[in-house]
Design an enzyme around this catalytic site. Structure first.
Site, PDB file in Angstrom:
ATOM      1  N   HIS A  16       0.803  -1.231   0.000  1.00 34.63           N
ATOM      2  CA  HIS A  16       0.000   0.000   0.000  1.00 34.63           C
ATOM      3  C   HIS A  16       0.838   1.285   0.000  1.00 34.63           C
ATOM      4  CE1 HIS A  16      -4.162  -1.136  -0.122  1.00 34.63           C
ATOM      5  NE2 HIS A  16      -4.017  -2.026   0.839  1.00 34.63           N
ATOM      6  N   ASN A  26      -7.146  -6.100  -5.012  1.00 35.09           N
ATOM      7  CA  ASN A  26      -8.337  -5.303  -5.326  1.00 35.09           C
ATOM      8  C   ASN A  26      -8.008  -3.827  -5.521  1.00 35.09           C
ATOM      9  OD1 ASN A  26      -7.951  -5.414  -2.326  1.00 35.09           O
ATOM     10  ND2 ASN A  26      -9.628  -3.939  -2.342  1.00 35.09           N
TER      11      ASN A  26
END
Length: 505
Positions: free
Chosen positions: A249, A308
């Site tokens: 991330h 995702n």
């Protein structure tokens, strides 16, 4: 701070009232308030799961309070349980239609799920009640812009199967490198280990890679992904190992720490990164270019799985698109989207360990051959096997349940056991969820979650971890680590403006 029965991550205890000595409503409210105050303390300490459990207890004692549902909705937002957050906010509104914070919470959940029209309706409801509230008007205005932008994009969109690939229009020879550029340069023979070391240090020093070389990395890595199946089989010989990392991330400095702890990738030190390389963290460009660079350098020994967040909707909301446009311009973002579409969806190690970002499927009877045959070159659909691999989550209960995220499903230990038995597998590794210790073993040890972004978003206080698998036994060995210092740039710095506004999360 102020405060679903079915939406909590713990069992609703519903405090038993002594039948011999019935309590008054005021006594019941006071007991519920004690749970709420304790929950608020945990929330402030970033113990969001404990906060959810305590808000659940407050609701069990006194379910008429809008505040308790709204507070639990807020905690679920922090845990990225957007489906539960949406349900809680709706229950809060049903209990008190004038409770404005509940509309904020529900709008936040809708936004996180990419449902902008209902989010706009909730912001509109707030503005009607508080027409002079500048913050509410700003949120309404920004959300309205997104709805209009989406409508425009749909109106001009062409069929993605007919669209000419961005890669076909890129000519590296037309992109000149200025004489003043003093950063790393890809040699004529291609990416080398020395180039990757220099690139890592360049990014640590907050300098950019020239766009010519960024485009070159994207062109090369797309060719590699294009030739891979949706499920990739990897074979480890005896005493060979593989390091499996979870979500990064955009936390570039924590990625560098992984390489410090476990050494840089090489043919003798292979890695697999299990999706969600980008978004939220403010160095997603640096993370993805380093990961793609290593994939080009070691195509057979460095592996990447789609998450995702390697999707357009997520990138538009959570920062990657804004960051790419800020650092390189919009055309490169389109190319990233094109490359993400070709990322494999799963890996299988020695026919025994299956690795995907999200989890198992909503449908029974799915086989490894089904995964291999997925047509993945697209934005993920809202349901089906591809969606499940990116979005689903495990649950403690048997069977399947509705998704806490509002997408795909949750699956129990019986589902995992049956899938492993049907496909001759030993266990599953997935990511997708923050874990306080950086990892968690569930479903009788047959399902492992690995998460590699410590102190996620500078607020969760979690450890990061990675897994080492060594053939032939492939018994997982866990290495935990803490977050390291990074430059003073906050997470979500490039995210959509509405997502960065106070009160949204």
């Amino acid at each position: 701070m102020e405060g679903m029965e079915s939406a909590g991550t713990c069992v609703d205890p519903k405090q038993k009232i002594d039948n011999a000595c019935p309590e008054s409503e005021e006594d019941i409210k006071q007991k519920a308030e004690q749970f709420k105050e304790e929950a608020n303390k945990h929330f402030k300490e970033k113990n969001y799961e404990d906060a959810v459990c305590l808000y659940t207890q407050a609701i069990g004692v006194y379910p008429k309070s809008a505040v308790y549902y709204a507070n639990r909705s807020f905690a679920h937002l922090r845990l990225e349980n957007y489906g539960y957050a949406l349900e809680d906010a709706t229950r809060a509104i049903e209990n008190d239609r004038k409770y404005i914070k509940a509309y904020y919470r529900r709008a936040s959940a809708y936004m996180s799920l990419g449902k902008f029209k209902p989010a706009l309706r909730d912001f509109e409801a707030v503005v009607k009640v508080k027409p002079k509230d500048k913050d509410a008007k700003l949120k309404y205005t920004e959300c309205s812009k997104i709805v209009k932008q989406k409508a425009f994009e749909r109106a001009i969109a062409c069929n993605e199967y007919d669209k000419k690939p961005i890669a076909d229009s890129i000519n590296l020879d037309t992109i000149s490198v200025e004489s003043t550029y003093d950063g790393p340069k890809i040699p004529d023979a291609g990416i080398t280990a020395d180039f990757m070391k220099e690139l890592i240090e360049t990014f640590k020093n907050q300098k950019k890679l020239h766009k010519r070389y960024a485009y070159q990395i994207l062109l090369e890595v797309k060719k590699i992904f294009f030739n891979l199946p949706s499920l990739v089989d990897v074979t480890l010989q005896k005493e060979e190992k593989l390091t499996v990392c979870g979500d990064i991330h955009g936390q570039y400095y924590d990625l560098c720490n992984i390489f410090d702890l476990n050494q840089l990738p090489s043919k003798e030190n292979p890695y697999l990164f299990n999706g969600d390389f980008v978004d939220r963290g403010s160095w997603s460009v640096e993370v993805i270019l380093v990961l793609f660079g290593f994939k080009v350098l070691y195509p057979e020994h460095f592996h990447l799985v789609r998450g995702n967040h390697e999707t357009d909707n997520m990138n538009q909301m959570y920062g990657f698109e804004g960051e790419v446009k800020q650092k390189y311009g919009g055309n490169m973002m389109e190319f990233f989207s094109e490359v993400f579409n070709w990322l494999p969806l799963a890996y299988c190690v020695n026919g025994k360990v299956l690795i995907m970002h999200g989890g198992l499927c909503e449908e029974d009877g799915i086989t490894l051959n089904d995964l291999r045959s997925i047509d993945r070159n697209r934005q993920p659909p809202e349901s089906g096997t591809m969606c499940d691999l990116l979005w689903s989550d495990p649950q403690m209960q048997q069977g399947r349940g509705r998704s806490k995220r509002g997408v795909s499903c949750q699956f129990g230990p019986d589902i995992t056991s049956k899938f492993l038995q049907d496909n001759g597998l030993d266990y599953v590794i997935r990511s997708h969820e923050v874990k306080h210790e950086g990892y968690e073993e569930q479903h009788n040890g047959k399902l492992i979650t690995i998460f590699s972004a410590p102190n996620y978003c500078d607020q969760m206080g979690n450890k990061g971890a990675f897994i080492t698998l060594e053939a032939p036994h492939l018994k997982p060995k866990f290495t935990q680590f803490q977050a390291v210092k990074h430059p003073e740039i906050q997470p979500m710095a490039y995210a959509n403006s509405v997502m960065r506004m106070p009160g949204m999360f």
